[in-house]
Design an enzyme around this catalytic site. Structure first.
Site, PDB file in Angstrom:
ATOM      1  N   SER A  28       0.843  -1.194   0.000  1.00 49.18           N
ATOM      2  CA  SER A  28       0.000   0.000   0.000  1.00 49.18           C
ATOM      3  C   SER A  28       0.876   1.240   0.000  1.00 49.18           C
ATOM      4  CB  SER A  28      -0.897   0.016   1.243  1.00 49.18           C
ATOM      5  OG  SER A  28      -1.554   1.270   1.385  1.00 49.18           O
ATOM      6  N   TYR A  84      -2.419  -1.465   9.783  1.00 52.33           N
ATOM      7  CA  TYR A  84      -2.460  -1.882   8.372  1.00 52.33           C
ATOM      8  C   TYR A  84      -1.167  -1.497   7.663  1.00 52.33           C
ATOM      9  CZ  TYR A  84      -3.992  -1.938   3.477  1.00 52.33           C
ATOM     10  OH  TYR A  84      -4.094  -2.173   2.137  1.00 52.33           O
TER      11      TYR A  84
END
Length: 254
Positions: free
Chosen positions: A146, A159
């Site tokens: 990400s 995350y």
């Protein structure tokens, strides 16, 4: 028994980024095995679309946070491949499955932490380990990270940290698997307008506008922006790309 074919295994291939990856790989003449956690209907739709395009496909249920299920999953996949192709092996592994968590650091529970880390790091680590004997020499592993591993937005500490771990793991895998000519890379999408994370980027106009405002190309990403990059990394032309982090974010936060 069919002649030798090229096969990709994609986790989380029933929707969003995984769905587009599966379709783009099929366009390149690659057969696809995809996993889904709970949405079998959508997974079956992806399989049907791939078959309609002239490639073979199958979908299997997998919770990538449940490492105890991995042995049975690998037996299921390799048994299917043995029957369909005469070989239990795959050429490409794409570790894509995941869920989002938007929670301030001070409010993140240990349970939530474990869920995210189990899916996004522990699951990637051990599923790759289980699949490794069945990845053909000269194959590819692609881990999905990400943009949040590079830039920071409040509420994404767990995350993003798990994705950062995956990026480090990618380099180690590339080093250790080089003798087998297996290239390992990371693809790091920016904010994408899908149902991921409850669809915040897609459905919240303020969030969408914020993303567009900090992205050089002036919009949030779409699933279709990512799948072609993954398919390229599985092509012969990408064979000399190894141990790289490729961010696909439209120039977000530069």
């Amino acid at each position: 028994m069919r002649s030798k074919t090229t096969v990709a295994l994609i986790t989380g291939g029933s929707r969003g980024l995984g769905r587009d990856m599966a379709l783009r790989l099929a366009e390149k003449g690659i057969d696809v095995i995809l996993t889904y956690n709970s949405n079998k209907t959508e997974a079956d739709h992806v399989v049907a679309a791939i078959k309609a395009a002239g490639r073979q496909a199958a979908a299997f249920q997998l919770d990538t946070g449940d490492t105890a299920s991995f042995d049975a999953f690998i037996r299921q996949v390799t048994g299917y491949l043995e029957q369909e192709t005469g070989s239990p092996n795959i050429d490409f592994l794409i570790n894509n499955a995941g869920i989002g968590l938007n929670k301030p650091f001070a409010e993140t529970s240990e349970e939530a932490f474990d869920t995210i880390v189990n899916i996004h790091f522990k699951g990637v680590y051990f599923l790759t380990q289980k699949a490794l004997p069945f990845i053909n020499d000269g194959g590819r592993i692609i881990n999905i990270s990400s943009g949040l591993a590079r830039f920071s937005f409040p509420g994404n500490s767990v995350y993003a940290a798990a994705k950062g771990a995956v990026e480090v793991l990618t380099r180690y895998l590339a080093k250790e698997l080089g003798a087998r000519r297996i290239a390992v890379n990371t693809v790091a999408p920016g904010a994408i307008a899908t149902d991921f994370g409850g669809g915040r980027t897609r459905d919240n106009k303020e969030v969408n506008a914020q993303i567009a405002g900090v992205t050089a190309l002036g919009r949030a990403g779409e699933a279709e922006d990512i799948g072609g990059v993954v398919a390229f990394l599985c092509s012969p032309e990408a064979g000399w790309i190894n141990a790289q982090r490729i961010e696909v974010s439209g120039g977000m936060m530069i």
